[in-house]
Design a protein around this motif. Structure first.
Motif, PDB file in Angstrom:
ATOM      1  N   THR A   2     -24.555 -18.475  59.277  1.00 17.53           N
ATOM      2  CA  THR A   2     -23.892 -17.348  58.621  1.00 17.53           C
ATOM      3  C   THR A   2     -24.700 -16.882  57.409  1.00 17.53           C
ATOM      4  O   THR A   2     -25.598 -17.580  56.932  1.00 17.53           O
ATOM      5  N   ALA A   3     -24.319 -15.708  56.936  1.00 14.27           N
ATOM      6  CA  ALA A   3     -25.021 -15.165  55.768  1.00 14.27           C
ATOM      7  C   ALA A   3     -24.833 -16.049  54.556  1.00 14.27           C
ATOM      8  O   ALA A   3     -25.767 -16.258  53.760  1.00 14.27           O
ATOM      9  N   LEU A   4     -23.622 -16.640  54.385  1.00 13.88           N
ATOM     10  CA  LEU A   4     -23.362 -17.514  53.239  1.00 13.88           C
ATOM     11  C   LEU A   4     -24.207 -18.781  53.324  1.00 13.88           C
ATOM     12  O   LEU A   4     -24.763 -19.236  52.301  1.00 13.88           O
ATOM     13  N   ASP A   5     -24.324 -19.351  54.538  1.00 14.03           N
ATOM     14  CA  ASP A   5     -25.169 -20.544  54.717  1.00 14.03           C
ATOM     15  C   ASP A   5     -26.632 -20.216  54.405  1.00 14.03           C
ATOM     16  O   ASP A   5     -27.354 -21.022  53.801  1.00 14.03           O
ATOM     17  N   ALA A   6     -27.073 -19.022  54.827  1.00 11.19           N
ATOM     18  CA  ALA A   6     -28.454 -18.625  54.554  1.00 11.19           C
ATOM     19  C   ALA A   6     -28.700 -18.507  53.054  1.00 11.19           C
ATOM     20  O   ALA A   6     -29.740 -18.948  52.538  1.00 11.19           O
ATOM     21  N   LEU A   7     -27.754 -17.924  52.335  1.00 12.84           N
ATOM     22  CA  LEU A   7     -27.901 -17.790  50.884  1.00 12.84           C
ATOM     23  C   LEU A   7     -27.954 -19.149  50.203  1.00 12.84           C
ATOM     24  O   LEU A   7     -28.742 -19.369  49.267  1.00 12.84           O
TER      25      LEU A   7
END
Length: 398
Positions: A2-7
């Motif tokens: 997910t985008a949050l995991d990537a951040l």
């Protein structure tokens, strides 16, 4: 992923190597601050110079003696008549002309009741007050006399008035300009400086009188004010045809204000771009740092890359992770650089409030934009290498 995991992954990667990332961030901070300051200063100087040249009106065509064209061998026999008062007077009757200002300038001593001041003397006509957007503090400007036979009247600048008269009235008094007597009919309101010349120190007299004082046979320039609805090129062509008919040759140069402003704009744009280029050098140094750090990081974290690939992360996602790390470093460095610029701006505001701003939203956006672009370019190859690693080889790194 997910985008949050990537951040979170990007943040952890950057913070894990914060000691080595610090120098890269500093390189970007210097680069962004340099780009921001130089771009803002270049734009401020550009606006200042353009304002200087447009403070005398925006519908003016300037005619000066001498042709700007390069002549051949036959041109040696040509004579330059110059521009006479008769030429200037005849221009008043062209269609679309609102006023004509013959210009002749020199320096001389101005005396009044034992007080003497060396200053600039400029010969003009009654149309100068509208053409150059002058305003009066006392009295009026030069009257609309016959351009060839004007009366000996003078208008003085504000500073010259204070130096010669103090608080005493000047209207109706006589002054001696370069030995000739003139009646003061007006005092100009403060105008300021133009390209280093103090306009408030000048004395304005009729052009014919100035030519006699300075022993000149031709004018230095003629400013023609035309009606706003006309195009500058159209007015310039009318003036050119008229003077060629009178002179028999184009022995003069016509410059419209549009041409002058376009030339100035081009020169100042080159100066501004040169300043941005200097700042970009610092960003280039920072980009080398980002490239080196990501390359080292890739070598140290091959097993992590292999694990991510084994868990099914796509190549494009892995590229985005490494590029995100590069962009975060660039943004952090850029943020530090902008804080430095804001600090400089605050100091400038308190110390020298008259100086142009060194921080503008446009220059800040330019600095951050260049920083992010450089970060993406620097991180592109390491990101591609990371995504291209076979998972099995990456897992064997340890």
């Amino acid at each position: 992923m997910t985008a949050l995991d990537a951040l979170k992954w990007i943040k952890t990667s950057v913070l894990a190597g914060r000691s080595r990332n610090l120098l890269t961030m500093l390189g970007f901070a210097v680069g962004v601050s340099a780009v921001t300051v130089l771009a803002a200063m270049g734009e401020s100087v550009k606006q200042f110079v353009l304002a200087e040249f447009t403070q005398f009106g925006s519908h003016i065509v300037a005619v000066s003696p001498g042709s700007e064209q390069t002549l051949g061998v036959g041109g040696i026999l040509r004579t330059n008549r110059g521009i006479s008062l008769d030429d200037a007077s005849s221009l008043q009757f062209l269609p679309g002309v609102e006023g004509v200002v013959p210009v002749i300038a020199g320096t001389g001593e101005v005396r009044h009741q034992g007080l003497t001041r060396a200053t600039d003397v400029i010969g003009v006509s009654a149309s100068a007050i509208e053409a150059w957007q002058l305003s009066m503090a006392q009295g009026g400007f030069l009257p609309a006399d016959d351009m060839l036979h004007p009366r000996a009247y003078a208008v003085i600048g504000n500073k010259l008035y204070l130096a010669l008269f103090g608080s005493s009235p000047a209207l109706g008094s006589y002054i001696h300009v370069a030995g000739s007597r003139f009646l003061v009919v007006g005092v100009l309101a403060p105008k300021g400086q133009f390209l280093g010349m103090d306009l408030d120190e000048m004395v304005y007299i009729p052009a014919a009188r100035a030519m006699s004082l300075f022993n000149r046979e031709s004018l230095m320039e003629v400013d023609v004010v035309y009606q706003p609805h006309l195009r500058s090129e159209q007015m310039a062509q009318r003036i050119r045809s008229h003077l060629i008919h009178r002179h028999g040759d184009e022995d003069f140069t016509i410059v419209t204000q549009d041409q002058m402003l376009a030339t100035l704009d081009a020169i100042l744009n080159v100066v501004r771009l040169a300043g941005i280029g200097i700042g970009a050098i610092s960003l280039l140094v920072g980009s080398v740092g980002i490239y080196s750090i990501l390359t080292i990081t890739l070598a140290q974290r091959r097993n992590e890359v292999g694990l991510l690939r084994a868990l099914g992360i796509t190549r494009s996602s892995l590229v985005r992770l490494f590029l995100g790390e590069a962009v975060l470093l660039a943004l952090m460095g850029g943020g530090v650089g902008l804080m430095l610029v804001v600090g400089v701006q605050v100091v400038v505001w308190f110390a020298l409030p008259a100086l142009p701003a060194v921080f503008t939203p446009a220059s800040a956006a330019l600095g951050i934009g260049v920083s992010v672009l450089v970060g993406l370019i620097a991180g592109g190859y390491p990101a591609y290498r990371a995504a291209s690693m076979p998972p099995v080889l990456a897992l064997r790194a340890e």
